[in-house]
Design an enzyme around this catalytic site. Sequence first.
Site, short mmCIF file in Angstrom:
data_model
loop_
_atom_site.label_atom_id
_atom_site.label_comp_id
_atom_site.label_asym_id
_atom_site.label_seq_id
_atom_site.Cartn_x
_atom_site.Cartn_y
_atom_site.Cartn_z
N PHE A 150 0.82 -1.22 0.00
CA PHE A 150 0.00 0.00 0.00
C PHE A 150 0.85 1.27 0.00
O PHE A 150 0.37 2.33 0.36
CB PHE A 150 -0.97 -0.01 1.19
CG PHE A 150 -1.93 -1.17 1.14
CD1 PHE A 150 -3.10 -1.08 0.39
CD2 PHE A 150 -1.66 -2.36 1.80
CE1 PHE A 150 -3.98 -2.15 0.31
CE2 PHE A 150 -2.53 -3.45 1.72
CZ PHE A 150 -3.69 -3.34 0.98
N ARG A 152 2.94 4.59 -1.13
CA ARG A 152 2.79 5.65 -2.14
C ARG A 152 4.16 6.01 -2.69
O ARG A 152 5.12 6.11 -1.91
CB ARG A 152 2.21 6.93 -1.51
CG ARG A 152 0.79 6.84 -1.06
CD ARG A 152 0.48 7.95 -0.08
NE ARG A 152 1.30 7.83 1.12
CZ ARG A 152 1.40 8.77 2.09
NH1 ARG A 152 0.74 9.89 1.97
NH2 ARG A 152 2.15 8.57 3.15
N GLN A 251 -8.35 16.60 -1.95
CA GLN A 251 -7.73 17.76 -2.57
C GLN A 251 -8.18 17.82 -4.03
O GLN A 251 -7.81 16.97 -4.84
CB GLN A 251 -6.21 17.62 -2.47
CG GLN A 251 -5.40 18.67 -3.17
CD GLN A 251 -5.50 20.03 -2.48
OE1 GLN A 251 -5.49 20.13 -1.26
NE2 GLN A 251 -5.63 21.07 -3.28
N ALA A 252 -9.01 18.82 -4.34
CA ALA A 252 -9.50 18.95 -5.71
C ALA A 252 -8.35 19.35 -6.64
O ALA A 252 -7.41 20.02 -6.22
CB ALA A 252 -10.61 19.98 -5.78
N GLY A 253 -8.43 18.94 -7.89
CA GLY A 253 -7.35 19.27 -8.83
C GLY A 253 -7.69 18.79 -10.22
O GLY A 253 -8.86 18.52 -10.53
N CYS A 260 -0.74 3.47 -10.74
CA CYS A 260 -1.61 2.56 -9.96
C CYS A 260 -3.10 2.82 -10.15
O CYS A 260 -3.81 1.95 -10.65
CB CYS A 260 -1.25 2.66 -8.50
SG CYS A 260 0.49 2.31 -8.23
N LYS A 319 2.54 13.43 -9.59
CA LYS A 319 2.40 14.12 -8.32
C LYS A 319 3.80 14.57 -7.90
O LYS A 319 4.78 14.25 -8.59
CB LYS A 319 1.79 13.20 -7.26
CG LYS A 319 2.65 12.00 -6.89
CD LYS A 319 2.05 11.27 -5.70
CE LYS A 319 2.94 10.14 -5.26
NZ LYS A 319 2.41 9.40 -4.13
C1 UGA Z 1 -1.41 4.90 -4.73
C2 UGA Z 1 -1.98 4.61 -3.33
O1 UGA Z 1 -2.11 5.83 -2.59
C3 UGA Z 1 -1.08 3.66 -2.55
O2 UGA Z 1 -1.68 3.32 -1.30
C4 UGA Z 1 -0.87 2.38 -3.38
O3 UGA Z 1 0.01 1.47 -2.73
C5 UGA Z 1 -0.30 2.74 -4.74
O4 UGA Z 1 -1.20 3.66 -5.40
C6 UGA Z 1 -0.16 1.46 -5.52
O5 UGA Z 1 -1.18 0.83 -5.81
O6 UGA Z 1 0.97 1.01 -5.75
P1 UGA Z 1 0.49 6.52 -5.69
O7 UGA Z 1 0.02 6.09 -7.03
O8 UGA Z 1 1.94 6.52 -5.39
O9 UGA Z 1 -0.18 5.59 -4.55
O10 UGA Z 1 -0.02 8.01 -5.47
P2 UGA Z 1 -1.10 8.77 -4.58
O11 UGA Z 1 -0.40 9.55 -3.55
O12 UGA Z 1 -2.18 7.88 -4.14
O13 UGA Z 1 -1.67 9.81 -5.65
C7 UGA Z 1 -2.33 9.34 -6.82
C8 UGA Z 1 -2.86 10.51 -7.63
O14 UGA Z 1 -3.96 11.13 -6.97
C9 UGA Z 1 -1.85 11.63 -7.89
O15 UGA Z 1 -1.95 12.03 -9.23
C10 UGA Z 1 -2.28 12.75 -6.95
O16 UGA Z 1 -1.94 14.02 -7.43
C11 UGA Z 1 -3.79 12.54 -6.95
N1 UGA Z 1 -4.46 13.07 -5.74
C12 UGA Z 1 -4.19 12.54 -4.53
C13 UGA Z 1 -5.41 14.07 -5.88
O17 UGA Z 1 -5.70 14.57 -7.00
N2 UGA Z 1 -6.07 14.54 -4.76
C14 UGA Z 1 -5.82 14.02 -3.53
O18 UGA Z 1 -6.47 14.48 -2.55
C15 UGA Z 1 -4.85 13.00 -3.40
#
Ligand code: UGA
Length: 428
Positions: A150, A152, A251-253, A260, A319
């Site tokens: 899990f 990130r 977090q809107a965006g 993933c 990100k």
């Molecule tokens: C995600 C999961 O958070 C991990 O728990 C999981 O292990 C991983 O996938 C996986 O399956 O290997 P990750 O892809 O590294 O992790 O990135 P996140 O931090 O989850 O962000 C994903 C996307 O959502 C990014 O583009 C980020 O900018 C976006 N995001 C995140 C938003 O637009 N708003 C938010 O509030 C949070």
Amino acid sequence: MNICVIGAGYVGLTLSITLASLDHQIQCVDKDSNKITQLEKGVIPFYEPELDDLLQSSRKNITFTTNISDAVKSSDLIFIAVGTPSRQDGSASLLALYSVLNDLSQNITTFKTIIVKSTVPPGTCEEVHQKLAELGVASHLYVVASNPEFLREGNALHDTLHPDKTVVGIKDGDTTTVPLLKTIYEKIPTPYIITNLTGAELIKYANNYFLATKISFINEMARVSDKFNVEISHIAQGIGLDPRIGKEFLQAGIGYGGSCFPKDLKALQYIAKINQIETPILHAVQQINDTQINLYVEKIKKQLPNLSEKIAVLGVTFKAHTDDTRSSQSIALIQQLATIGYDVNVYDPKGTIPTEIQSMVTQHPSMEDAIKNSHSIILATDWPEFVLLPWKKIKEMMAGSLIVDGRNVWDKNEVESHGFTYIGVGRR
Ligand code: UGA
């Protein structure tokens, strides 16, 4: 105990280095000899904060190799952490996993605990068990379990050392795997969720699906709040304080990306389809994400009707704190803008524009170069260094005054006070 980790990507490499730092003996295997050569020299093939330092301090406990036979023969515990990329139809490709099974089958002569870390569709670990038998491995020589990851990207070490849970899927009657994993992870205390193989596989998908759902939910609400002149961050705060909802991932965006969420949601959609299961929420989550960029492209076109003007895009990675541009919303946005005809100039502290679109855009070594003479700045990735900008100086450098804040990181009033037109995501 000797441990073999197959696959030196984000998951496999982080696991290898973390376990080595906890004094386990690790052999990390990858087919990619360039990657192994780099790792032997202590070079991490991707950007992940602090991983190189931990590798250096744990170097004595870890070896890197392309020789899977020797690594498997000399290990009792084998983690499989190979990639499962999307195929054209959305399903997860299990080619790398099957190739590992072939290698395993030829090298298992003593008892092995085989743990699947890769994100795999429900039923895969049962299939792994079955396939090894078909490949001639005697049933008393192995046990297969699922232990999804899990972490990130950008927080890989923290998440591996401080996970919120450890999920283990085992076969009925398997009494050895959970105690073994608890010993290996002794210094990483977490609640354990013990389930069957398929249960563990589904927990992983459900986790990513739910997180992506929160993002699409808030992005949909941003569309509503945009119309009613309401600040989306107030809504996120307002609902996030309810412990039943929680404040994370609101977090809107411009949408989610990465290696993933998009891949796993597609795989889940494929599984639902072939099993004739209706998944309207899953469909909506992806649809909102897929159309999120279009909304902002339309707003940009309205503000910049001369479709060849210079635009600066800050951030190309999916990100902050990673150099990964896979399924990056920023890249999708850049592609759309360049296709329209805009002169797109980008800057990112770590990421590089993928080769396929290098001819369409210019990547600059500094933010200033990208911004100079531009008519608009678009923030696509929320790198910390983009948060506090010298707006007065920037205004003087630019030829226009449009600011598009795709991650809602800037203070709208401050930006506007310098004479800019500000567009955020669901902001008043
Ligand atoms: C995600 C999961 O958070 C991990 O728990 C999981 O292990 C991983 O996938 C996986 O399956 O290997 P990750 O892809 O590294 O992790 O990135 P996140 O931090 O989850 O962000 C994903 C996307 O959502 C990014 O583009 C980020 O900018 C976006 N995001 C995140 C938003 O637009 N708003 C938010 O509030 C949070």
